[in-house]
Design a protein around this motif. Structure first.
Motif, short mmCIF file in Angstrom:
data_model
loop_
_atom_site.label_atom_id
_atom_site.label_comp_id
_atom_site.label_asym_id
_atom_site.label_seq_id
_atom_site.Cartn_x
_atom_site.Cartn_y
_atom_site.Cartn_z
N ALA A 1 -4.71 6.34 -0.84
CA ALA A 1 -4.01 5.06 -0.84
C ALA A 1 -4.08 4.40 -2.20
O ALA A 1 -5.10 4.48 -2.90
CB ALA A 1 -4.62 4.14 0.21
N SER A 2 -3.01 3.74 -2.56
CA SER A 2 -3.02 2.94 -3.77
C SER A 2 -3.33 1.50 -3.41
O SER A 2 -3.25 1.10 -2.25
CB SER A 2 -1.65 3.00 -4.45
N GLY A 3 -3.69 0.71 -4.38
CA GLY A 3 -3.93 -0.70 -4.12
C GLY A 3 -5.41 -1.02 -3.97
O GLY A 3 -6.18 -0.22 -3.46
N ARG A 4 -5.77 -2.22 -4.39
CA ARG A 4 -7.17 -2.63 -4.35
C ARG A 4 -7.60 -3.16 -3.00
O ARG A 4 -8.76 -3.45 -2.80
CB ARG A 4 -7.42 -3.69 -5.42
N VAL B 1 0.87 -1.18 0.00
CA VAL B 1 0.00 0.00 0.00
C VAL B 1 0.90 1.22 0.00
O VAL B 1 1.83 1.32 0.78
CB VAL B 1 -0.91 0.02 1.24
N GLN B 2 0.61 2.16 -0.88
CA GLN B 2 1.31 3.44 -0.88
C GLN B 2 0.34 4.53 -0.43
O GLN B 2 -0.80 4.55 -0.87
CB GLN B 2 1.87 3.74 -2.27
N LEU B 3 0.84 5.40 0.42
CA LEU B 3 -0.01 6.42 1.04
C LEU B 3 0.55 7.80 0.77
O LEU B 3 1.77 8.02 0.90
CB LEU B 3 -0.08 6.19 2.56
N VAL B 4 -0.34 8.73 0.41
CA VAL B 4 0.08 10.11 0.15
C VAL B 4 -0.86 11.05 0.89
O VAL B 4 -2.06 11.09 0.61
CB VAL B 4 0.06 10.42 -1.36
N ASN C 1 -10.65 5.14 -1.82
CA ASN C 1 -9.33 4.79 -1.25
C ASN C 1 -8.73 5.95 -0.46
O ASN C 1 -7.53 6.24 -0.57
CB ASN C 1 -8.35 4.37 -2.36
N THR C 2 -9.55 6.61 0.33
CA THR C 2 -9.10 7.80 1.03
C THR C 2 -9.55 7.79 2.48
O THR C 2 -10.69 7.37 2.78
CB THR C 2 -9.62 9.07 0.34
N ALA D 1 -1.22 2.43 7.58
CA ALA D 1 -2.17 1.35 7.32
C ALA D 1 -1.63 0.03 7.85
O ALA D 1 -0.41 -0.19 7.87
CB ALA D 1 -2.43 1.24 5.82
N ASN D 2 -2.54 -0.82 8.28
CA ASN D 2 -2.18 -2.20 8.61
C ASN D 2 -3.40 -3.08 8.42
O ASN D 2 -4.53 -2.62 8.55
CB ASN D 2 -1.61 -2.29 10.03
N PRO D 3 -3.18 -4.35 8.12
CA PRO D 3 -4.30 -5.25 7.82
C PRO D 3 -4.88 -5.96 9.04
O PRO D 3 -5.81 -6.76 8.90
CB PRO D 3 -3.66 -6.27 6.87
#
Length: 120
Positions: free
Chosen positions: A24-27, A2-5, A77-78, A98-100
């Protein structure tokens, strides 16, 4: 992965408001717990607020309760941090993470941070 901006930081007078955003990027964003942290000048990084993967649970440190609100829009994704009644002690670099596993677990992915400066 995951990439976060983060975005939305800036200079604001005490008593003012800002809204931070974290894209966030990623599905798999919707399956991650999200958190906002901050590091004030000369201090350790601290947890500020967190939200569960579906938004049903939120957590805040005592110093921001009633002033800050964390929310998320999984379709975009925000994650957001609405900050009201800002105080000089809120001045810091703010990071989203982020964490799962859950809001109270260790965070695996971090953004680069956005700076919030509150003038008194």
């Amino acid at each position: 992965q995951v990439q976060l901006v983060e975005s939305g930081g800036g200079l604001v007078q005490a008593g003012g408001s800002l809204r931070l955003s974290c894209a966030a990027s990623g599905r798999t964003f919707s399956s991650y717990a999200m958190g906002w942290f901050r590091r004030a000048p000369g201090k350790e990084r601290e947890f500020v607020a967190g939200i569960s993967w579906n938004g049903d649970s939120t957590y805040y440190i005592d110093s921001v309760k009633g002033r800050f609100t964390i929310s998320r829009r999984n379709a975009k994704n925000t994650v957001y941090l609405q900050m009201n009644s800002l105080k000089s002690e809120d001045t810091a670099v703010y990071y989203c993470a982020a964490n799962p596993r859950g809001v109270r677990s260790a965070y695996d992915y971090w953004g680069q941070g956005t700076t919030v400066t509150v003038s008194s």
